[in-house]
Motif scaffolding. Structure first.
Motif, PDB file in Angstrom:
ATOM      1  N   ARG A   1      29.694  29.868  39.077  1.00 42.10           N
ATOM      2  CA  ARG A   1      30.310  29.708  40.400  1.00 42.10           C
ATOM      3  C   ARG A   1      31.761  29.238  40.305  1.00 42.10           C
ATOM      4  NH1 ARG A   1      26.577  25.709  43.380  1.00 42.10           N
ATOM      5  NH2 ARG A   1      28.483  25.520  44.658  1.00 42.10           N
ATOM      6  N   TYR A   2      32.058  28.411  39.322  1.00 39.80           N
ATOM      7  CA  TYR A   2      33.409  27.854  39.205  1.00 39.80           C
ATOM      8  C   TYR A   2      34.327  28.691  38.304  1.00 39.80           C
ATOM      9  CZ  TYR A   2      32.487  23.558  41.788  1.00 39.80           C
ATOM     10  OH  TYR A   2      32.214  22.653  42.782  1.00 39.80           O
ATOM     11  N   SER A   3      33.768  29.743  37.684  1.00 48.65           N
ATOM     12  CA  SER A   3      34.612  30.618  36.865  1.00 48.65           C
ATOM     13  C   SER A   3      35.529  31.434  37.762  1.00 48.65           C
ATOM     14  CB  SER A   3      33.739  31.549  36.014  1.00 48.65           C
ATOM     15  OG  SER A   3      33.028  30.825  35.037  1.00 48.65           O
ATOM     16  N   GLN A   4      36.727  31.713  37.266  1.00 46.21           N
ATOM     17  CA  GLN A   4      37.737  32.420  38.037  1.00 46.21           C
ATOM     18  C   GLN A   4      37.939  33.820  37.463  1.00 46.21           C
ATOM     19  OE1 GLN A   4      39.211  30.532  40.750  1.00 46.21           O
ATOM     20  NE2 GLN A   4      37.475  29.284  40.095  1.00 46.21           N
ATOM     21  N   GLY A   5      38.245  34.773  38.332  1.00 45.69           N
ATOM     22  CA  GLY A   5      38.499  36.137  37.884  1.00 45.69           C
ATOM     23  C   GLY A   5      37.920  37.148  38.849  1.00 45.69           C
ATOM     24  N   LEU A   6      38.484  38.360  38.835  1.00 48.07           N
ATOM     25  CA  LEU A   6      38.078  39.386  39.787  1.00 48.07           C
ATOM     26  C   LEU A   6      36.785  40.083  39.385  1.00 48.07           C
ATOM     27  CD1 LEU A   6      41.566  41.008  40.552  1.00 48.07           C
ATOM     28  CD2 LEU A   6      40.300  39.343  41.926  1.00 48.07           C
ATOM     29  N   THR A   7      36.554  40.250  38.078  1.00 49.67           N
ATOM     30  CA  THR A   7      35.340  40.922  37.592  1.00 49.67           C
ATOM     31  C   THR A   7      34.713  40.089  36.487  1.00 49.67           C
ATOM     32  OG1 THR A   7      36.471  42.181  35.859  1.00 49.67           O
ATOM     33  CG2 THR A   7      36.422  43.155  38.078  1.00 49.67           C
ATOM     34  N   SER A   8      33.476  40.424  36.143  1.00 46.77           N
ATOM     35  CA  SER A   8      32.770  39.660  35.105  1.00 46.77           C
ATOM     36  C   SER A   8      33.485  39.730  33.764  1.00 46.77           C
ATOM     37  CB  SER A   8      31.335  40.174  34.956  1.00 46.77           C
ATOM     38  OG  SER A   8      31.315  41.545  34.605  1.00 46.77           O
ATOM     39  N   ASP A   9      34.281  40.780  33.549  1.00 44.03           N
ATOM     40  CA  ASP A   9      35.017  40.912  32.291  1.00 44.03           C
ATOM     41  C   ASP A   9      36.178  39.924  32.199  1.00 44.03           C
ATOM     42  OD1 ASP A   9      33.388  42.961  31.456  1.00 44.03           O
ATOM     43  OD2 ASP A   9      34.689  44.537  32.233  1.00 44.03           O
ATOM     44  N   THR A  10      36.588  39.405  33.351  1.00 42.79           N
ATOM     45  CA  THR A  10      37.744  38.500  33.342  1.00 42.79           C
ATOM     46  C   THR A  10      37.402  37.088  33.810  1.00 42.79           C
ATOM     47  OG1 THR A  10      38.374  39.174  35.605  1.00 42.79           O
ATOM     48  CG2 THR A  10      39.319  40.427  33.769  1.00 42.79           C
ATOM     49  N   TRP A  11      36.144  36.824  34.177  1.00 41.24           N
ATOM     50  CA  TRP A  11      35.766  35.479  34.593  1.00 41.24           C
ATOM     51  C   TRP A  11      36.079  34.478  33.493  1.00 41.24           C
ATOM     52  CZ3 TRP A  11      30.262  37.121  36.557  1.00 41.24           C
ATOM     53  CH2 TRP A  11      30.388  37.735  37.818  1.00 41.24           C
ATOM     54  N   ASN A  12      36.664  33.358  33.848  1.00 45.21           N
ATOM     55  CA  ASN A  12      36.941  32.325  32.849  1.00 45.21           C
ATOM     56  C   ASN A  12      36.819  30.954  33.502  1.00 45.21           C
ATOM     57  OD1 ASN A  12      39.860  31.197  33.493  1.00 45.21           O
ATOM     58  ND2 ASN A  12      39.919  33.425  33.836  1.00 45.21           N
TER      59      ASN A  12
END
Length: 404
Positions: A326-337
């Motif tokens: 929930r707290y990960s940032q990014g537009l897609t799962s490939d870029t969530w951080n």
């Protein structure tokens, strides 16, 4: 290394010939998927979806079933119980013995062994297991590797008289049973540990003597970030989900680290490191080592109010991993951080440190027990592999009961 028999090295009472001379070979087919009458008719049908069920002796269930109409209107064949099946596509070299009559898709080879005077199903199954590395070498293809049908027409096997085959199969079966028993025990211990984590890390179950209320903290209140670079002389490490923090050269995948390690981060014993883009998948670990890791990781230093071992278990629970997601940032799962600044905002509820340490001790003991079983299992499988090499090539000869 598999020592293959050839005609000159075959024991005098063994027969070396094409496998097709010992067993009737058949391939498979997929009935037309657009015709409902061809499907769900009660005939088990082995497809690529069943690859994970192979290499475990019998295959009992299949992902899909076809019908008698499907058999009649395609090249599919219903093979009898005891037929040995081998994958020639995805999962190349995986094999099994049919526990009941089944059909197979075109991705498999099936050998009928119902002529008991030539070859035993379980002898052939074990021989195919021994030959698996060779089958993998023979597979070709850029995306999905496969072995063409002509290869199997030329496949040769050395086999002793049927009574010796049955004895060899019986010996190897006893090892399989021991392995199966230990696998079941290991799985039970893992299930028990999972249940313990669910109970202990949520406070549903508490140890005697611990009665205080649990407190809620932002992760910034119990961790600080270690952001130290320039330690190029330290050992390069990698943070893994299953093995923890280990030297990078122990990781099987290709080393893609930069030659310039000046920006790599220092990690110390007692730190928790996590993959910034995969924290929500459980890629975090408590370090026992000092070294450097890629900047793709984030390093957390526990403060005095958190036990690092306790936290390492807590971070693997579904509830907390969902928070990381929930707290990960990014537009897609490939870029969530999950950078440390967002990690810091997460709230968790934990007991006092003494209770944390008790919980960590119990879960660590469960881990040690599981690891012991896994090492025993690995050793047992290696021993069986060595025995197969000797028995299935005639290097060690079996004595039949009447010879004793």
């Amino acid at each position: 290394m598999v020592r293959n028999l050839n005609e000159s090295s075959t024991p005098s009472d063994w027969r070396y010939d094409y496998l097709d001379k010992f067993a009737k070979r058949g391939s498979g087919h997929t009935p037309d998927k657009e015709i409902p009458e061809y499907w769900n008719g009660g005939i088990k049908w082995i497809s690529l979806a069943d690859s994970s069920k192979l290499d475990n002796g019998y295959i009992y269930e299949t992902d899909k079933e076809i019908s008698e109409e499907g058999i009649k209107n395609s090249s599919a064949v219903l093979h009898p119980q005891g037929t040995v099946v081998l994958s020639r596509d995805a999962g190349v070299g995986k094999s099994a013995v049919m526990s009941s009559p089944m059909a197979v898709s075109q991705h498999f080879i099936a050998w009928r062994c119902d002529n008991s005077e030539k070859i035993n199903s379980w002898f052939l199954y074990n021989w195919l297991q021994l030959m698996k590395p060779e089958f993998e070498r023979q597979a070709v293809g850029s995306t999905i590797k496969t072995i063409g049908l002509p290869y199997f027409k030329k496949l040769k096997i050395a086999a002793p008289p049927i009574a010796q085959q049955q004895k060899i199969a019986q010996i190897l079966s006893s090892w399989d049973k021991a392995i199966e028993k230990l696998e079941a025990l290991t799985a039970a211990k893992q299930k028990r540990k999972k249940a313990l984590m669910q109970q202990l890390l949520t406070g549903k179950k508490r140890f005697a003597g611990f009665e205080g209320e649990w407190k809620t903290y932002h992760l910034s209140e119990i961790f600080s970030e270690r952001n130290e670079s320039g330690f190029n002389d330290l050992t390069l490490l990698s943070i893994t989900r299953e093995k923890g923090v280990i030297p990078r050269d122990e990781v099987e995948r290709k080393d893609t680290s930069n030659d310039d390690k000046s920006k790599y981060l220092r990690i110390c014993p007692g730190d928790i490191g996590y993959n910034t883009m995969r924290m929500w998948q459980g890629v975090s670990a408590l370090s026992d080592l000092e070294g450097i890791v890629s900047p793709a990781y984030t390093i957390c230093v526990p403060k005095n109010n958190i036990d690092a071992k306790y936290a390492s278990f807590l971070f693997k629970t579904p509830v907390v991993m969902n928070l990381f997601l929930r707290y990960s940032q990014g537009l897609t799962s490939d870029t969530w951080n999950l950078k440390f600044r967002h990690f810091s905002e997460i709230k968790i509820t934990i007991p006092e440190k003494a209770e944390q340490q008790k919980i960590a001790f119990v879960l660590s003991a469960a881990d040690i027990e599981i690891e012991t079983h896994q090492k025993q299992l690995s050793a047992l499988k290696e021993q069986k592999k060595g025995l197969m090499q000797q028995l299935l090539t005639g290097k060690i000869r079996v004595k039949l009961d009447k010879e004793n």
